[in-house]
Design a protein around this motif. Structure first.
Motif: not given
Length: 252
Positions: A181-192, A200-208
């Protein structure tokens, strides 16, 4: 991540967005966009996904007639609280629709920091290009700043990176890659010492080359592709800044 929508990123990241991206200097982007505006037709300018105004506010301070769209009320509230931010007209909505709430056509429409890839399907990305083309003046430009995916960094289609390590906190980014699907599913994780914060962040990338085809389908011509805002040569990695143009009407 199945419930991740257009407003999710802003709603869950607005209060830390400026702090976490404080190292992003908008000067080069603002300077280059202003140059492109001066070279194009006269008319208002529209930013898709204005966020907290990192680029919007300094560009508007140059006298640009600037409008914006963003899906997140929380992000826009941050923009409006900054000096100069309250005077910039911003519509809350999905950038795929390219609907700033006016009938104006635009001399330029732009989207920076890979935010175009927050459109989570090829269909929405194609539709966004078509709507951009519809709202551009003849000779108007569509400018995108996008990453070029480095798929070699993903082992077993996943990665974990330490973005910051301090005495009292650690910020990690964990990402899973879907190559179909050309997708990234991610999490920024702050541990303090205060606990754990997830963003969370999600995106569908496309090549140039895929972006070029979307532009062609929308009737736009590629004018420039640089490796950054300083006109660096594009070498196929990192990021790219691409300028598409709506053909001027033929002389009668």
């Amino acid at each position: 991540m199945n419930t991740h929508g257009p407003d999710t990123y802003g709603r869950l990241n607005a209060d830390v967005y400026d702090e976490w991206h404080a190292d992003l200097d908008p000067t080069d982007a603002v300077h280059r966009l202003a140059d492109l505006i001066d070279q194009g037709p006269a008319g208002p300018v529209l930013e898709l996904a204005v966020g907290t105004g990192r680029v919007t506010i300094p560009l508007a301070a140059r006298g640009v007639d600037l409008r914006g769209i963003d899906a997140s009320e929380e992000m826009v509230q941050r923009l409006r609280a900054k000096p100069g931010g309250a005077t910039i007209p911003v519509t809350i909505g999905d950038m795929v629709d390219v609907d700033p709430g006016t009938d104006d056509d635009f001399a330029m429409i732009f989207v920076v920091f890979t935010t175009f890839f927050f459109l989570m399907s090829q269909e929405d990305q194609v539709r966004c290009f078509a709507n951009v083309a519809r709202r551009l003046l003849p000779g108007g430009r569509f400018v995108l700043e996008c990453l070029v995916p480095d798929l070699a960094r993903y082992q077993r289609q996943q990665s974990v990176d330490a973005h910051r390590v301090d005495l009292d906190h650690v910020r990690l980014v964990a990402v899973r890659h879907d190559p179909v699907e050309q997708r990234f599913a991610g999490q920024h994780i702050l541990i303090s010492n205060d606990g754990i914060r997830l963003a969370p962040v999600a995106m569908r990338y496309a090549w140039p080359s895929e972006l070029d085809l979307m532009a062609r389908l929308a009737g736009l011509d590629r004018r420039h592709r640089w490796g950054g805002w300083r006109h660096e040569p594009y070498l196929g990695t990192g990021t790219h800044v691409t300028v598409y143009e709506k053909p001027a009407r033929p002389a009668s």
